[in-house]
Design a protein around this motif. Structure first.
Motif, PDB file in Angstrom:
ATOM      1  N   SER A   1      54.522  37.741  29.737  1.00 47.75           N
ATOM      2  CA  SER A   1      54.699  36.785  30.829  1.00 47.75           C
ATOM      3  C   SER A   1      53.891  37.178  32.052  1.00 47.75           C
ATOM      4  O   SER A   1      53.583  36.344  32.892  1.00 47.75           O
ATOM      5  CB  SER A   1      56.172  36.676  31.196  1.00 47.75           C
ATOM      6  OG  SER A   1      56.865  36.057  30.145  1.00 47.75           O
TER       7      SER A   1
ATOM      8  N   SER B   1      63.048  35.798  27.852  1.00 48.09           N
ATOM      9  CA  SER B   1      62.535  34.718  27.013  1.00 48.09           C
ATOM     10  C   SER B   1      61.534  35.256  25.985  1.00 48.09           C
ATOM     11  O   SER B   1      61.531  34.833  24.825  1.00 48.09           O
ATOM     12  CB  SER B   1      61.882  33.649  27.899  1.00 48.09           C
ATOM     13  OG  SER B   1      61.318  32.632  27.122  1.00 48.09           O
TER      14      SER B   1
ATOM     15  N   ARG C   1      61.877  35.269  21.880  1.00 50.41           N
ATOM     16  CA  ARG C   1      60.790  34.778  21.031  1.00 50.41           C
ATOM     17  C   ARG C   1      60.441  35.825  19.962  1.00 50.41           C
ATOM     18  O   ARG C   1      60.285  35.500  18.787  1.00 50.41           O
ATOM     19  CB  ARG C   1      59.589  34.471  21.917  1.00 50.41           C
ATOM     20  CG  ARG C   1      58.453  33.771  21.248  1.00 50.41           C
ATOM     21  CD  ARG C   1      57.391  33.428  22.309  1.00 50.41           C
ATOM     22  NE  ARG C   1      56.322  32.677  21.744  1.00 50.41           N
ATOM     23  CZ  ARG C   1      56.269  31.343  21.676  1.00 50.41           C
ATOM     24  NH1 ARG C   1      57.267  30.631  22.176  1.00 50.41           N
ATOM     25  NH2 ARG C   1      55.246  30.735  21.133  1.00 50.41           N
TER      26      ARG C   1
ATOM     27  N   ASP D   1      59.436  25.468  21.626  1.00 46.51           N
ATOM     28  CA  ASP D   1      58.978  25.456  23.019  1.00 46.51           C
ATOM     29  C   ASP D   1      58.970  24.041  23.579  1.00 46.51           C
ATOM     30  O   ASP D   1      59.415  23.796  24.701  1.00 46.51           O
ATOM     31  CB  ASP D   1      57.571  26.047  23.139  1.00 46.51           C
ATOM     32  CG  ASP D   1      57.524  27.548  22.904  1.00 46.51           C
ATOM     33  OD1 ASP D   1      58.591  28.195  22.897  1.00 46.51           O
ATOM     34  OD2 ASP D   1      56.402  28.063  22.709  1.00 46.51           O
TER      35      ASP D   1
ATOM     36  N   ASP E   1      62.506  22.830  24.117  1.00 43.81           N
ATOM     37  CA  ASP E   1      63.096  23.494  25.281  1.00 43.81           C
ATOM     38  C   ASP E   1      62.556  22.919  26.584  1.00 43.81           C
ATOM     39  O   ASP E   1      63.294  22.758  27.542  1.00 43.81           O
ATOM     40  CB  ASP E   1      62.849  25.007  25.237  1.00 43.81           C
ATOM     41  CG  ASP E   1      63.658  25.698  24.153  1.00 43.81           C
ATOM     42  OD1 ASP E   1      64.599  25.081  23.614  1.00 43.81           O
ATOM     43  OD2 ASP E   1      63.329  26.854  23.826  1.00 43.81           O
TER      44      ASP E   1
END
Length: 138
Positions: free
Chosen positions: A34, A47, A51, A76, A79
């Motif tokens: 991220s 998150s 995953r 994804d 979501d």
């Protein structure tokens, strides 16, 4: 560094995946850090961990990387939700359902394999016990 971010070592510990495996999943585009620290270290969020756990659960069932990528994409998009019309949402849900059904089939196949393996081990155990009993009688 924010407390919500984790370095790759902590992610590896939490997921049970090796650093090499996590890097491989990054190279193949399945999971991307991220963020990066000022020093260039990979930083992950909860998150990202979720995953990786999904990928880890698919792997022993024999799903290919492309299948993992497809399921992750569908998940994804579901979501995110915004901008999906009813038809798109239903198509994505159908894709996820197909993976659930495939996973259930694969689990059934693994149960059959496990039962056969257990029968094999029991046969060997009985053979050893018989041979041991015959040796003590001699």
């Amino acid at each position: 560094m924010s407390s919500e971010h984790m370095q790759i070592g902590e992610v590896a510990t939490r997921t049970g995946l090796s650093l090499r495996t996590i890097r491989h999943y990054e190279e193949t585009g399945l999971v991307l850090p991220s963020a990066r620290s000022q020093g260039g270290f990979r930083l992950y969020t909860e998150s990202d961990v979720a995953r990786l756990m999904l990928i880890r659960r698919m792997k022993p069932l024999g799903f290919a990387l492309d299948e993992m990528r497809d399921l992750l994409d569908a998940s994804d998009r579901l979501d995110a939700g915004a901008g999906l019309d009813a038809g798109e949402r239903e198509a994505l849900l159908a894709r996820v359902r197909e993976y659930e059904q495939a996973a259930s089939r694969k689990i059934g196949e693994l149960r059959v394999q496990l039962a056969r393996a257990e029968e094999f081990a029991a046969t060997l155990r009985e053979r050893c016990e018989r041979a041991g009993a015959e040796a003590t009688r001699s």
